[in-house]
Design a protein around this motif. Structure first.
Motif, PDB file in Angstrom:
ATOM      1  N   GLU A 169       0.826  -1.214   0.000  1.00  0.00           N
ATOM      2  CA  GLU A 169       0.000   0.000   0.000  1.00  0.00           C
ATOM      3  C   GLU A 169       0.860   1.263   0.000  1.00  0.00           C
ATOM      4  N   GLU A 170       2.001   1.196   0.679  1.00  0.00           N
ATOM      5  CA  GLU A 170       2.870   2.367   0.765  1.00  0.00           C
ATOM      6  C   GLU A 170       3.346   2.808  -0.616  1.00  0.00           C
ATOM      7  N   LEU A 171       3.602   1.872  -1.521  1.00  0.00           N
ATOM      8  CA  LEU A 171       4.060   2.231  -2.869  1.00  0.00           C
ATOM      9  C   LEU A 171       2.933   2.847  -3.687  1.00  0.00           C
ATOM     10  N   GLN A 172       1.712   2.374  -3.479  1.00  0.00           N
ATOM     11  CA  GLN A 172       0.580   2.981  -4.168  1.00  0.00           C
ATOM     12  C   GLN A 172       0.380   4.412  -3.693  1.00  0.00           C
ATOM     13  N   ARG A 173       0.548   4.642  -2.416  1.00  0.00           N
ATOM     14  CA  ARG A 173       0.361   5.989  -1.867  1.00  0.00           C
ATOM     15  C   ARG A 173       1.493   6.931  -2.264  1.00  0.00           C
ATOM     16  N   ARG A 174       2.714   6.405  -2.277  1.00  0.00           N
ATOM     17  CA  ARG A 174       3.875   7.264  -2.552  1.00  0.00           C
ATOM     18  C   ARG A 174       3.916   7.757  -3.980  1.00  0.00           C
ATOM     19  N   PHE A 175       3.684   6.864  -4.941  1.00  0.00           N
ATOM     20  CA  PHE A 175       3.850   7.297  -6.337  1.00  0.00           C
ATOM     21  C   PHE A 175       2.867   6.649  -7.310  1.00  0.00           C
ATOM     22  N   GLY A 176       1.813   6.027  -6.795  1.00  0.00           N
ATOM     23  CA  GLY A 176       0.812   5.472  -7.705  1.00  0.00           C
ATOM     24  C   GLY A 176       1.072   4.052  -8.141  1.00  0.00           C
ATOM     25  N   GLY A 177       1.946   3.353  -7.437  1.00  0.00           N
ATOM     26  CA  GLY A 177       2.159   1.938  -7.714  1.00  0.00           C
ATOM     27  C   GLY A 177       2.630   1.660  -9.128  1.00  0.00           C
ATOM     28  N   TRP A 178       1.927   0.759  -9.807  1.00  0.00           N
ATOM     29  CA  TRP A 178       2.331   0.333 -11.159  1.00  0.00           C
ATOM     30  C   TRP A 178       2.111   1.407 -12.216  1.00  0.00           C
ATOM     31  N   ASN A 179       1.507   2.519 -11.836  1.00  0.00           N
ATOM     32  CA  ASN A 179       1.359   3.626 -12.772  1.00  0.00           C
ATOM     33  C   ASN A 179       2.664   4.397 -12.952  1.00  0.00           C
ATOM     34  N   SER A 180       3.639   4.161 -12.077  1.00  0.00           N
ATOM     35  CA  SER A 180       4.874   4.947 -12.088  1.00  0.00           C
ATOM     36  C   SER A 180       6.094   4.070 -12.362  1.00  0.00           C
ATOM     37  N   ARG A 181       7.038   4.623 -13.120  1.00  0.00           N
ATOM     38  CA  ARG A 181       8.296   3.923 -13.408  1.00  0.00           C
ATOM     39  C   ARG A 181       9.136   3.762 -12.137  1.00  0.00           C
ATOM     40  N   GLY A 232      -8.447  -0.015  -7.482  1.00  0.00           N
ATOM     41  CA  GLY A 232      -9.764   0.533  -7.779  1.00  0.00           C
ATOM     42  C   GLY A 232      -9.753   1.815  -8.578  1.00  0.00           C
ATOM     43  N   ILE A 233      -8.903   1.898  -9.609  1.00  0.00           N
ATOM     44  CA  ILE A 233      -8.768   3.107 -10.431  1.00  0.00           C
ATOM     45  C   ILE A 233      -9.370   2.841 -11.809  1.00  0.00           C
ATOM     46  N   ARG A 234      -9.932   3.870 -12.421  1.00  0.00           N
ATOM     47  CA  ARG A 234     -10.513   3.759 -13.756  1.00  0.00           C
ATOM     48  C   ARG A 234      -9.879   4.791 -14.679  1.00  0.00           C
ATOM     49  N   ASP A 235      -8.839   4.378 -15.378  1.00  0.00           N
ATOM     50  CA  ASP A 235      -8.093   5.314 -16.220  1.00  0.00           C
ATOM     51  C   ASP A 235      -7.307   4.516 -17.264  1.00  0.00           C
ATOM     52  N   PRO A 236      -7.736   4.504 -18.541  1.00  0.00           N
ATOM     53  CA  PRO A 236      -7.021   3.733 -19.565  1.00  0.00           C
ATOM     54  C   PRO A 236      -5.540   4.095 -19.678  1.00  0.00           C
ATOM     55  N   MET A 237      -5.194   5.368 -19.446  1.00  0.00           N
ATOM     56  CA  MET A 237      -3.789   5.761 -19.501  1.00  0.00           C
ATOM     57  C   MET A 237      -2.979   5.027 -18.437  1.00  0.00           C
ATOM     58  N   GLN A 238      -3.569   4.843 -17.252  1.00  0.00           N
ATOM     59  CA  GLN A 238      -2.854   4.131 -16.205  1.00  0.00           C
ATOM     60  C   GLN A 238      -2.722   2.637 -16.537  1.00  0.00           C
ATOM     61  N   VAL A 239      -3.681   2.079 -17.278  1.00  0.00           N
ATOM     62  CA  VAL A 239      -3.538   0.696 -17.749  1.00  0.00           C
ATOM     63  C   VAL A 239      -2.323   0.586 -18.664  1.00  0.00           C
ATOM     64  N   ALA A 240      -2.169   1.560 -19.564  1.00  0.00           N
ATOM     65  CA  ALA A 240      -1.014   1.579 -20.458  1.00  0.00           C
ATOM     66  C   ALA A 240       0.279   1.726 -19.666  1.00  0.00           C
ATOM     67  N   ASN A 241       0.291   2.630 -18.707  1.00  0.00           N
ATOM     68  CA  ASN A 241       1.488   2.824 -17.886  1.00  0.00           C
ATOM     69  C   ASN A 241       1.822   1.563 -17.097  1.00  0.00           C
ATOM     70  N   CYS A 242       0.796   0.949 -16.510  1.00  0.00           N
ATOM     71  CA  CYS A 242       0.991  -0.285 -15.763  1.00  0.00           C
ATOM     72  C   CYS A 242       1.611  -1.358 -16.650  1.00  0.00           C
ATOM     73  N   SER A 243       1.090  -1.499 -17.858  1.00  0.00           N
ATOM     74  CA  SER A 243       1.593  -2.523 -18.778  1.00  0.00           C
ATOM     75  C   SER A 243       3.052  -2.289 -19.136  1.00  0.00           C
ATOM     76  N   MET A 244       3.408  -1.033 -19.387  1.00  0.00           N
ATOM     77  CA  MET A 244       4.804  -0.714 -19.687  1.00  0.00           C
ATOM     78  C   MET A 244       5.697  -0.991 -18.485  1.00  0.00           C
ATOM     79  N   ASN A 245       5.250  -0.585 -17.315  1.00  0.00           N
ATOM     80  CA  ASN A 245       6.081  -0.741 -16.122  1.00  0.00           C
ATOM     81  C   ASN A 245       6.220  -2.198 -15.704  1.00  0.00           C
ATOM     82  N   VAL A 246       5.212  -3.011 -15.999  1.00  0.00           N
ATOM     83  CA  VAL A 246       5.339  -4.459 -15.794  1.00  0.00           C
ATOM     84  C   VAL A 246       6.482  -5.009 -16.624  1.00  0.00           C
ATOM     85  N   LEU A 247       6.567  -4.589 -17.878  1.00  0.00           N
ATOM     86  CA  LEU A 247       7.638  -5.079 -18.751  1.00  0.00           C
ATOM     87  C   LEU A 247       9.007  -4.614 -18.254  1.00  0.00           C
ATOM     88  N   TYR A 248       9.103  -3.345 -17.865  1.00  0.00           N
ATOM     89  CA  TYR A 248      10.371  -2.844 -17.312  1.00  0.00           C
ATOM     90  C   TYR A 248      10.744  -3.601 -16.036  1.00  0.00           C
TER      91      TYR A 248
END
Length: 453
Positions: free
Chosen positions: A121-133, A179-195
């Motif tokens: 949870e701390e990573l989600q709060r600090r920078f948005g979790g998988w939405n952030s590099r 619990g977020i609804r944002d297609p851009m964050q889905v794209a960011n999550c997908s990229m960051n998963v690969l990284y």
């Protein structure tokens, strides 16, 4: 999360799923776990689940009784780093080390998944979790810590389980944590998963020489709604591109599928350095497979990732459903679709081996059955019979390199937003007493995989 329970014991930190279940309705999407399965006497929610944390020795012996050759489990990130990074919680490493030792003592092969959706949870709060590099070096450090602790005894590893599910449902539809609804964050999550996967594999190569690593990808078979329609045929392929190709194509081909890139302009290109790091990062293909669906051309239709130009349905042109329906709205038994998926993965990606890391079925209405009805789960037995037969045919007749098979799941557990309303276990779990009772499907699997005499 689904099995362990003990959600704050021995130094474990708070995950996004702990937040999702303990504070119902407070995530951005307002989605709640079925019946608000909080820690009441009646429901004993995900804070307890199957209490595998305390009962794993008996559960591992149960798996051995059922003639399991392999045992797959997931590490809870917050047991190792309660806040995602910072000081290591040695009690967490010791717990998993003892579990690996027990698996080996019982003569089974451990298979370890590093991330199964329970982001600190701390990573989600600090920078948005998988939405952030920012998550990439932190995940790499977490991975290296676990590799160092268990890599001397574990050969089979996966970095991340079902990125399509947690990126799409967690950051796109809001149905899962956070619990977020944002297609851009889905794209960011997908990229960051690969990284993150690529960075973890770099650590793996240094720490676990001779080990095998991959990522668990879930794949449906996509059937053209109208087999004579070229548009529906293309829609079926496009569905494979969006759901599997977004994560597999960059590994094997160095880029996202063309059909996805053409429709999702905010999904970045795979840069050359990432493509190089991803190349060869799957030592095997880890496949989660449950169901199939129709894909129908639909101009302008959206997925959680963005415009996809297809709709998904389980009802055909003839008005009949595609196979026998399970208890989940997305789950339909289509055994020949399993063989199709295995051949698709083999033909497209040509992996050295395919490990079937999840395959299972939930019986419709099981929550409302008597114990006698629950344990006579003939629909689940039929599902396993037919799916395993199709896997065998894919291996024998189609030369698909299947190396092992993991049924989902050993016992009924906490099924994410479905709470305790859906049951995939081949053993019934009494969530009040934590008693495990074999279902007919457990006996079927035990007989099927018993050593030849």
């Amino acid at each position: 999360m689904q099995f362990e329970g003990a959600y704050l014991e021995d130094g474990k930190g708070w995950s996004i799923w702990d937040t999702f279940t303990n504070f119902p309705g407070q995530c951005p999407s307002g989605v709640m776990v079925h019946e608000n399965a909080t820690d009441t006497i009646r429901l004993r929610k995900g804070n307890v689940a199957c209490d595998f944390y305390h009962l794993y020795p008996q559960d591992l012996r149960l798996a051995k009784r059922l003639h399991a050759k392999n045992f797959r489990f997931s590490v809870a990130w917050t047991r190792i780093f309660p806040k995602g990074d910072g000081p290591v919680n040695q009690a967490g490493l010791d717990y998993y080390s003892k579990m690996v030792d027990t698996i080996l003592e019982l003569g089974m092969v451990p298979a370890v998944t590093l991330y199964h959706w329970d982001l600190p949870e701390e990573l989600q709060r600090r920078f948005g979790g998988w939405n952030s590099r920012e998550i990439v070096p932190i995940f790499a450090n977490y991975s290296a810590t676990v590799f160092n602790a268990l890599g001397d005894r574990v050969i089979y590893w996966t970095t991340i389980n079902e990125p399509k599910t947690f990126c799409w449902e967690g950051y796109g539809t809001g149905m899962h944590a956070p619990g977020i609804r944002d297609p851009m964050q889905v794209a960011n999550c997908s990229m960051n998963v690969l990284y993150a996967h690529a960075a973890a594999v770099k650590q793996f190569r240094k720490i676990v020489p001779g080990g095998k690593i991959s990522m668990n990808l879930n794949a449906e078979w996509s059937v053209p709604f109208d087999s004579n329609s070229e548009q529906d045929q293309e829609a079926a392929q496009r569905k494979q591109d969006f759901e599997v190709g977004v994560y597999a194509d960059p590994v094997y081909f160095g880029q996202f599928p063309d059909s996805v890139r053409a429709r999702v302009p905010y999904l970045p290109e795979i840069p050359d350095d990432l493509a190089r790091d991803l190349a060869g990062s799957f030592d095997y293909f880890a496949l989660n497979q449950y169901t199939s669906s129709y894909a129908k051309y639909s101009d302008g239709s959206d997925s959680a990732l963005g415009r996809c130009d297809y709709d998904v349905t389980h009802t055909g042109k003839d008005g009949l459903i595609l196979g026998e329906q399970g208890d989940s709205g997305w789950l339909y038994s289509l055994p020949w679709g399993f063989r199709k998926v295995l051949n698709y993965v083999n033909d497209r990606y040509k992996p050295a081996e395919i490990s079937i890391t999840e395959n299972g079925f939930n019986v419709k209405g099981e929550s409302f059955m008597t114990l006698d009805e629950i344990t006579h789960d003939t629909q689940r037995v039929k599902y396993f019979q037919e799916y395993i037969r199709n896997a065998v045919e894919a291996a024998v007749y189609d030369n698909v390199p299947i190396s092992n098979y993991h049924a989902w799941a050993l016992m009924d557990n906490f099924e994410w937003t479905d709470g305790y309303s859906k049951h995939f276990g081949v053993c019934y779990t009494n969530f009040t007493t934590q008693e495990r009772i074999l279902k007919a499907s457990a006996r079927y699997l035990a007989n099927t995989f018993a050593p030849a005499k």
